[in-house]
Design a protein around this motif. Structure first.
Motif, mmCIF file in Angstrom:
data_model
loop_
_atom_site.group_PDB
_atom_site.id
_atom_site.type_symbol
_atom_site.label_atom_id
_atom_site.label_comp_id
_atom_site.label_asym_id
_atom_site.label_seq_id
_atom_site.Cartn_x
_atom_site.Cartn_y
_atom_site.Cartn_z
ATOM 1 N N HIS A 1 31.374 -57.450 -86.983
ATOM 2 C CA HIS A 1 31.776 -56.154 -87.540
ATOM 3 C C HIS A 1 31.040 -55.896 -88.855
ATOM 4 O O HIS A 1 30.601 -54.786 -89.134
ATOM 5 C CB HIS A 1 33.294 -56.110 -87.764
ATOM 6 N N ALA A 2 30.904 -56.937 -89.664
ATOM 7 C CA ALA A 2 30.178 -56.800 -90.923
ATOM 8 C C ALA A 2 28.682 -56.610 -90.670
ATOM 9 O O ALA A 2 28.020 -55.818 -91.343
ATOM 10 C CB ALA A 2 30.421 -58.023 -91.812
ATOM 11 N N ILE A 3 28.161 -57.334 -89.670
ATOM 12 C CA ILE A 3 26.737 -57.185 -89.325
ATOM 13 C C ILE A 3 26.446 -55.743 -88.940
ATOM 14 O O ILE A 3 25.458 -55.153 -89.387
ATOM 15 C CB ILE A 3 26.359 -58.113 -88.140
ATOM 16 N N LYS A 4 27.316 -55.179 -88.117
ATOM 17 C CA LYS A 4 27.139 -53.796 -87.641
ATOM 18 C C LYS A 4 26.961 -52.833 -88.824
ATOM 19 O O LYS A 4 26.024 -52.025 -88.849
ATOM 20 C CB LYS A 4 28.352 -53.409 -86.779
ATOM 21 N N VAL A 5 27.830 -52.945 -89.802
ATOM 22 C CA VAL A 5 27.755 -52.015 -90.932
ATOM 23 C C VAL A 5 26.572 -52.357 -91.851
ATOM 24 O O VAL A 5 25.922 -51.457 -92.393
ATOM 25 C CB VAL A 5 29.094 -51.986 -91.701
ATOM 26 N N ALA A 6 26.266 -53.639 -91.970
ATOM 27 C CA ALA A 6 25.088 -54.022 -92.770
ATOM 28 C C ALA A 6 23.820 -53.427 -92.162
ATOM 29 O O ALA A 6 22.951 -52.913 -92.873
ATOM 30 C CB ALA A 6 24.984 -55.541 -92.862
ATOM 31 N N ILE A 7 23.729 -53.483 -90.843
ATOM 32 C CA ILE A 7 22.559 -52.903 -90.155
ATOM 33 C C ILE A 7 22.536 -51.383 -90.357
ATOM 34 O O ILE A 7 21.498 -50.794 -90.680
ATOM 35 C CB ILE A 7 22.566 -53.271 -88.654
ATOM 36 N N ASP A 8 23.693 -50.737 -90.194
ATOM 37 C CA ASP A 8 23.769 -49.284 -90.421
ATOM 38 C C ASP A 8 23.260 -48.930 -91.812
ATOM 39 O O ASP A 8 22.496 -47.967 -91.989
ATOM 40 C CB ASP A 8 25.230 -48.803 -90.310
ATOM 41 N N GLU A 9 23.697 -49.686 -92.798
ATOM 42 C CA GLU A 9 23.328 -49.382 -94.184
ATOM 43 C C GLU A 9 21.852 -49.659 -94.434
ATOM 44 O O GLU A 9 21.190 -48.931 -95.182
ATOM 45 C CB GLU A 9 24.203 -50.198 -95.148
ATOM 46 N N ALA A 10 21.332 -50.706 -93.805
ATOM 47 C CA ALA A 10 19.904 -51.022 -93.969
ATOM 48 C C ALA A 10 19.042 -49.925 -93.348
ATOM 49 O O ALA A 10 17.969 -49.582 -93.859
ATOM 50 C CB ALA A 10 19.590 -52.372 -93.334
ATOM 51 N N ILE A 11 19.527 -49.361 -92.239
ATOM 52 C CA ILE A 11 18.785 -48.258 -91.597
ATOM 53 C C ILE A 11 18.828 -47.013 -92.484
ATOM 54 O O ILE A 11 17.834 -46.294 -92.629
ATOM 55 C CB ILE A 11 19.360 -47.986 -90.184
ATOM 56 N N LYS A 12 19.977 -46.781 -93.102
ATOM 57 C CA LYS A 12 20.068 -45.656 -94.062
ATOM 58 C C LYS A 12 19.043 -45.838 -95.174
ATOM 59 O O LYS A 12 18.418 -44.888 -95.635
ATOM 60 C CB LYS A 12 21.466 -45.595 -94.680
ATOM 61 N N CYS A 13 18.892 -47.080 -95.647
ATOM 62 C CA CYS A 13 17.928 -47.365 -96.720
ATOM 63 C C CYS A 13 16.505 -47.041 -96.269
ATOM 64 O O CYS A 13 15.665 -46.626 -97.064
ATOM 65 C CB CYS A 13 18.003 -48.828 -97.148
ATOM 66 N N LYS A 14 16.255 -47.257 -95.008
ATOM 67 C CA LYS A 14 14.922 -46.935 -94.474
ATOM 68 C C LYS A 14 14.687 -45.430 -94.597
ATOM 69 O O LYS A 14 13.602 -44.979 -94.957
ATOM 70 C CB LYS A 14 14.843 -47.378 -93.019
ATOM 71 N N GLU A 15 15.742 -44.672 -94.313
ATOM 72 C CA GLU A 15 15.616 -43.202 -94.390
ATOM 73 C C GLU A 15 15.451 -42.727 -95.825
ATOM 74 O O GLU A 15 14.666 -41.825 -96.109
ATOM 75 C CB GLU A 15 16.852 -42.555 -93.740
ATOM 76 N N THR A 16 16.199 -43.358 -96.742
ATOM 77 C CA THR A 16 16.171 -42.898 -98.138
ATOM 78 C C THR A 16 15.117 -43.628 -98.966
ATOM 79 O O THR A 16 14.796 -43.196 -100.071
ATOM 80 C CB THR A 16 17.533 -43.145 -98.822
ATOM 81 N N GLY A 17 14.618 -44.735 -98.436
ATOM 82 C CA GLY A 17 13.627 -45.508 -99.196
ATOM 83 C C GLY A 17 14.237 -46.406 -100.263
ATOM 84 O O GLY A 17 13.526 -47.009 -101.067
ATOM 85 N N GLU A 18 15.572 -46.520 -100.265
ATOM 86 C CA GLU A 18 16.242 -47.335 -101.291
ATOM 87 C C GLU A 18 16.105 -48.833 -101.012
ATOM 88 O O GLU A 18 16.313 -49.269 -99.880
ATOM 89 C CB GLU A 18 17.729 -46.985 -101.355
ATOM 90 N N GLU A 19 15.808 -49.599 -102.051
ATOM 91 C CA GLU A 19 15.723 -51.063 -101.915
ATOM 92 C C GLU A 19 17.051 -51.705 -102.276
ATOM 93 O O GLU A 19 17.126 -52.528 -103.181
ATOM 94 C CB GLU A 19 14.638 -51.617 -102.848
ATOM 95 N N LYS A 20 18.093 -51.327 -101.581
ATOM 96 C CA LYS A 20 19.416 -51.859 -101.923
ATOM 97 C C LYS A 20 19.533 -53.343 -101.593
ATOM 98 O O LYS A 20 18.946 -53.814 -100.618
ATOM 99 C CB LYS A 20 20.488 -51.107 -101.131
#
Lengths: 455, 455
Positions: free
Chosen positions: B391-410
């Motif tokens: 469940h945590a992996i799922k959201v971590a992946i979602d957030e990492a994909i968002k970073c790809k869209e925004t270019g953020e190095e979170k």
């Protein structure tokens, strides 16, 4: 020694070996070469390359280069689960009340559950590099198949696994791990290959053997374009890859100024044992140090202790090259009550030669006493060990108890090759008190050996 | 930052925390106290000590001491499997082609397969110290029962586990691990307790729930001399023990000068999440730093996102104290198709209060998308994750994909609480394409909430 030894000695990432150590280069008596069964002559590189990836075939034939560089892509993968810890078994020592110091090199902290990943990733890498579409293999207890599935998923290769039928049935969840990594899994002997159909016809209801699954996997590889066969043990290339175990162990011991007195490993095909002991045997071969090295094999499949050192077929279907090794005969199938791996009829040619030269000793252990040792280890050290690894635990405990009697503070190092999380069927038999021992008779072994080639 | 970040950040043995961090001491809005269902008044130490070991009851009530020392005997055990690695998910990052840096704290490298061992060994220690004969408990997915079995074997305590029936049937091998460590395992609801017999009569064929297994374990404990009940999640004492996860994570990040932007954990009863985030939340409470914290719960058991923040029974049989928490009602039983843990109807009172105060955010994830994330993680990072952790992996992946869209190095940090080696039944459903999703209706939740006590 002033430096306090932690429970777990973890090396740093930069201390992961960058070279595999090829013990054959230091051996005066080289292991006997693989022979072509048709000609009786040593296999050439071209002949081997029909079955194996070319670079792996080169490694198989290489008896001269002492060190072989580990490619960057393999090193990257190693970093995901290596270095593995060398653990001081403080709690087991306390439970045994022994003056001995017990250390184990733990290779089970990865999803394949064992050391097999060390060679799987190397073999998958060379297959990918050669532009192959996929690989075929056999698996017994399932550790190798799982490891190869993981490695193939990483490099995007197809993976077809022939799984020894008795394991396939006892370990349905092993199959699911392999499937999750995208592999296909077929119980062996199957009806998919000529050799499988033949074996099924000859021995109806057979529970299979590694030798038989190897034949099927080789046939599937050579009859499919863009495929090669890969093997999880026995071969010298596999033993070579497994030397990361021994090299890390030696670095960790040296770091704390610990001199091993005794090194113990379980022996099935011989690659984990060979990988663990190679750097230490190298010192012995060069006259730099001395160690007592013990190979532990199951009483139900005693190739070193009761087999013959002769040329034999590597597989039941006789499609593979011939290897000189301690063998029980390629038709030998261990009783189905023997759990886990260590079911192969022969032994790595490197380990066989070292054993024949007296550098390695060998012992057998019976299944129920192996599981007793496994349970004691689990309760004290917290790790539920693989049945295979538990052979080494059994002898390590025996030796630690001897130290209690003699008062010797020996440093005992053993290889804990893996975890038993997919071996709970066998543990259930042990817990239920229904586990039995089987020791083949002399007649049984003699009959099996009769079918060895006359060379 | 000049320091190169290794794949795995391993702390040294001496960096294992010597104190648990009690976040309640830093909370201005304290979690609501447990209430005695008979009197409606806060549970006293004496009342709690009838069910729990006295020192654990003291920890349960302690909202003032910021740090609680970890006894030497527990530290010794921690050294066998801790510190756990903080892993940089280089391979997952590459597969997602994201500028985000993903880290996971991996708690699965021990035989219990999860973080549960952190609290199990503490609870077993206090039971032993109090001179008890044994403990009873419940287990859902089986991780807690396994951990407690290991801890009890270590200290020589009896261990009686009530295992939620649906898990007992889906995971026969979990039971064998517990038996190997000497525990007894009973499917719940059973006919061994009054409450079990009552639930079986009322709901024939029920597959059980954590709430129901808790009732049975409590009854078995209070009706047997020399026994106490121990619990694997939800309670504040458990969350306290789990802070070793967060403390190690923070030390590892600090060592490399990494500032987490986002911390993600799966949430069932809330103790792993609470343990992971406690030190970070502490900084937020003291105004020293800010983090985005996300609790991920299954869509089929959404206590934070769709429950109510009220006093409720902790168990189905209503034998436990009342707790104020986000709850779906103590009679809520997640659909049997929901695999693994995270099946509890309520949420830790600490996590509930932090969520109510806006310090934590929450999201739900559906089962099939959780397993898709799990498979992607397994193929890239090599570790086959527990369904809970996924469940945590799922959201971590979602957030990492968002970073790809925004270019953020979170810097995204998530808790990988365990491995899925005993969850292959669920993986098989996923592999076969027969896995389904279930989301309870508003009416279903409202009906279940109707049975909460009126306080």
């Amino acid at each position: 020694m002033s430096k306090e030894i932690p429970y777990k000695i973890y090396l740093e990432e930069k201390e992961i070996p960058r070279y595999w150590y090829n013990v054959r280069a230091d051996m005066q008596n080289k292991p006997a070469p693989l022979l072509n069964p048709a000609t009786g002559k040593p296999m050439t590189l071209d002949e081997l390359s029909g079955v194996f990836c070319r670079e792996l075939a080169m490694q198989e034939l290489n008896v001269t280069d002492t060190y072989i560089e580990i490619p960057e892509e393999i090193s990257s993968f190693y970093k995901m689960y290596r270095p593995s810890p060398l653990v001081r078994a403080y709690c087991l020592e306390k439970a045994l009340d022994t003056p001995a110091h017990i250390y184990y090199k733990f290779e089970g902290n990865n999803t394949s559950g064992s050391h097999k990943l060390n060679s799987a990733i190397a073999q998958a890498y060379y297959a990918k590099k050669q532009g192959l579409k996929g690989v075929t293999t056999e698996t017994g207890a399932g550790q190798w198949g799982t490891a190869l599935s993981m490695a193939c998923a990483y490099f995007g290769l197809d993976c077809k696994v022939f799984m020894v039928k008795v394991s396939y049935e006892q370990k349905p969840f092993r199959r699911e791990v392999m499937r999750t990594y995208g592999a296909s899994v077929t119980p062996s002997p199957s009806m998919e290959t000529e050799v499988g159909r033949k074996i099924n016809a000859e021995f109806p209801g057979t529970t299979g053997s590694l030798g038989c699954a190897i034949s099927e996997a080789v046939e599937a590889a050579v009859s499919t374009d863009g495929y090669r066969y890969v093997l999880g043990s026995v071969l010298s290339q596999v033993l070579l890859h497994q030397t990361v175990i021994g090299l890390e162990t030696k670095t960790a011991l040296d770091k704390y100024g610990i001199k091993a007195d005794m090194i113990i490993g379980c022996a099935g095909g011989g690659s984990n044992l060979g990988g663990l002991i190679s750097p230490f045997v190298g010192e012995m071969l060069r006259g730099e140090a001395d160690y007592e090295i013990i190979a532990v094999e199951p009483a139900s499949c005693p190739s070193l202790t009761r087999g013959k050192y002769i040329y034999d077929f590597c597989d039941t279907g006789k499609v593979c090259p011939l290897a000189k090794m301690y063998t029980l005969g390629s038709g030998f199938i261990p009783a189905p009550n023997h759990a886990g791996g260590l079911r192969y009829h022969g032994m790595s040619s490197v380990v066989s030669q070292l054993y024949d030269d007296g550098l390695i000793h060998a012992r057998t252990a019976k299944q129920t006493e192996v599981f007793e040792a496994a349970q004691q280890f689990a309760k004290t050290e917290g790790i539920l060990p693989a049945p295979e690894s538990s052979h080494a635990i059994k002898v390590a405990i025996d030796e630690a108890i001897k130290c209690k009697e003699t008062g010797e503070e020996k440093n005992i190092v053993f290889g804990l090759t893996g975890t038993g999380y997919f071996d709970m069927y066998a543990y259930k038999q042990f817990n239920d008190g229904t586990m039995t021992n089987y020791v083949p008779s002399d007649e049984e072994i003699a009959a099996s050996l009769k079918n060895c080639p006359k060379i």
